[in-house]
Design a protein around this motif. Structure first.
Motif, PDB file in Angstrom:
ATOM      1  N   HIS A  15     -12.305 -14.107 -28.600  1.00  0.00           N
ATOM      2  CA  HIS A  15     -11.148 -13.219 -28.458  1.00  0.00           C
ATOM      3  C   HIS A  15     -11.561 -11.762 -28.619  1.00  0.00           C
ATOM      4  O   HIS A  15     -11.148 -10.885 -27.853  1.00  0.00           O
ATOM      5  CB  HIS A  15     -10.086 -13.587 -29.499  1.00  0.00           C
ATOM      6  CG  HIS A  15      -8.864 -12.736 -29.442  1.00  0.00           C
ATOM      7  ND1 HIS A  15      -8.674 -11.641 -30.273  1.00  0.00           N
ATOM      8  CD2 HIS A  15      -7.776 -12.783 -28.629  1.00  0.00           C
ATOM      9  CE1 HIS A  15      -7.506 -11.085 -29.989  1.00  0.00           C
ATOM     10  NE2 HIS A  15      -6.949 -11.752 -28.992  1.00  0.00           N
ATOM     11  N   THR A  19     -11.564  -8.952 -25.621  1.00  0.00           N
ATOM     12  CA  THR A  19     -10.640  -7.834 -25.834  1.00  0.00           C
ATOM     13  C   THR A  19     -11.382  -6.499 -25.826  1.00  0.00           C
ATOM     14  O   THR A  19     -10.961  -5.545 -25.171  1.00  0.00           O
ATOM     15  CB  THR A  19      -9.876  -8.006 -27.159  1.00  0.00           C
ATOM     16  OG1 THR A  19      -9.163  -9.242 -27.133  1.00  0.00           O
ATOM     17  CG2 THR A  19      -8.898  -6.857 -27.371  1.00  0.00           C
ATOM     18  N   LEU A  70      -8.686 -14.869 -21.463  1.00  0.00           N
ATOM     19  CA  LEU A  70      -8.234 -13.843 -22.400  1.00  0.00           C
ATOM     20  C   LEU A  70      -6.891 -14.209 -23.030  1.00  0.00           C
ATOM     21  O   LEU A  70      -6.741 -14.219 -24.258  1.00  0.00           O
ATOM     22  CB  LEU A  70      -8.139 -12.488 -21.694  1.00  0.00           C
ATOM     23  CG  LEU A  70      -7.712 -11.294 -22.564  1.00  0.00           C
ATOM     24  CD1 LEU A  70      -8.657 -11.145 -23.757  1.00  0.00           C
ATOM     25  CD2 LEU A  70      -7.698 -10.017 -21.740  1.00  0.00           C
ATOM     26  N   ASP A  74      -6.080 -15.615 -26.925  1.00  0.00           N
ATOM     27  CA  ASP A  74      -5.107 -14.942 -27.783  1.00  0.00           C
ATOM     28  C   ASP A  74      -4.089 -15.939 -28.326  1.00  0.00           C
ATOM     29  O   ASP A  74      -3.776 -15.947 -29.519  1.00  0.00           O
ATOM     30  CB  ASP A  74      -4.408 -13.831 -26.994  1.00  0.00           C
ATOM     31  CG  ASP A  74      -3.429 -13.045 -27.847  1.00  0.00           C
ATOM     32  OD1 ASP A  74      -3.887 -12.298 -28.729  1.00  0.00           O
ATOM     33  OD2 ASP A  74      -2.213 -13.203 -27.640  1.00  0.00           O
TER      34      ASP A  74
END
Length: 335
Positions: A15, A19, A70, A74
């Motif tokens: 993550h 990010t 992604l 999350d």
């Protein structure tokens, strides 16, 4: 997949890497050294059989697979955090929990001030993350509510989920202060001769007021559609356009936006703003506390100003007596 063999720490690294798109920044975010973060990236690349981060000049970009991962990473991370953050009791004074809410800019403007004031008073270390209502929130509310604590949304969109009414509001028309072409009351016969701005105009995203008028066959000249409540009054300035808006929001923005409230002769459905959640949250004491915090914040709101009528106001209304609050309705299971 051999789930027991997967290191959950790699989910945190995944993550952060996706990010930040930087090994150095990702390591700083999760408290790992650069060599350790590079090693985690290597393990992730071998697991997925993909580069995940591809160098493009002086920067990294996400591969197509990484882009798809992604949002999944999350969501998965939030599930894991929520699972391990569960406690048999919730102590708001000492908790540093992060609460996740979904609400429109309208609801946030009306309710956000009282909500944060109570939060500061009752739970000074609890954090709050508030995200806007989007198309996915309405179309797949069940999936969304697995990743957040509560969603604030009017009645009429969701069904078969537990909910509690927060407050009621009225629909009014707004127009620029200097728009003298519009009287203080608009009749249904005058609707078609005015130019309108609409807020949201999708099959599953609409205001109950506009939807009601469309179902009633009321014709309007709509030349602007926006997906934002807060900006709407400011778009009326300097134009002859009109729009329908929640009264609580309209009256907050009268002076700053340079608009005035215009009554509608047509009856529109009352707006009932409610909170919604996943049934599985019922046993989380932190969720119950947050639910009650929102209800208490809503209880501090004054009722909207009554509709303007052509007859004179009564003596007690002129004297400024307050209108009793409408009690909230609960449709969630008994707790």
């Amino acid at each position: 997949m051999d789930l027991p063999s997967i290191d959950l720490n790699l989910l945190v690294a995944l993550h952060s890497l996706l990010t930040e798109r930087s090994v150095t920044k990702a390591g700083e975010t999760i408290g790992l050294s650069q060599p350790a973060t590079s090693a985690a990236l290597g393990k992730l690349r071998r697991h997925f059989g993909d580069e995940l981060l591809a160098r493009e000049g002086q920067r990294f970009v996400l591969t197509p697979l990484a882009t798809a991962l992604l949002d999944q990473a999350d969501t998965a991370l939030r599930y894991v955090e929520r699972t391990f953050a569960a406690r048999p009791v919730f102590e708001p004074r000492s908790s540093d929990r992060e609460c996740n809410l979904v609400m429109s800019d309208y609801a946030l403007t009306v309710l956000g001030g009282p909500l944060l004031a109570l939060l500061e008073e009752r739970a000074p270390n609890v954090r709050m993350r508030i995200r806007p209502v989007d198309l996915a929130a309405v179309d797949d509310a069940t999936a969304l509510l697995r990743t957040v604590d509560l969603m604030v949304l009017p009645r009429g969109f969701l069904h078969d989920l537990p909910s509690t009414d927060l407050y009621r509001d009225r629909w009014v028309c707004v127009t620029a202060v200097d728009n003298h072409a519009v009287a203080d009351i608009i009749t249904q016969e005058e609707f078609s001769g005015l130019r309108w701005i609409l807020t949201f105009n999708r099959p599953t995203q609409f205001t109950p007021a506009d939807h009601h008028l469309q179902l009633a066959g009321v014709q309007r000249d709509v030349d602007v559609v926006i997906e934002d409540f807060l900006a709407l009054p400011f778009l009326l300035t300097g134009t002859r356009r009109v729009a329908i808006l929640q009264e609580r929001l309209a009256r907050k923005l009268l002076a700053s936006a340079g608009v005035r409230v215009v009554e509608l002769s047509t009856d529109l459905p009352e707006l009932v703003e409610a909170i919604w959640w996943q049934p599985s949250r019922e046993f989380d004491p932190g969720h119950r506390w947050l639910h009650d915090l929102l209800v208490d914040a809503a209880a501090t709101l004054q009722n909207p100003v009554p509709a303007v009528h052509l007859s004179p106001p009564s003596a007690h209304a002129a004297a400024g007596d307050t209108i009793p609050e409408v009690p909230t309705a609960r449709t969630e299971p008994d707790r």
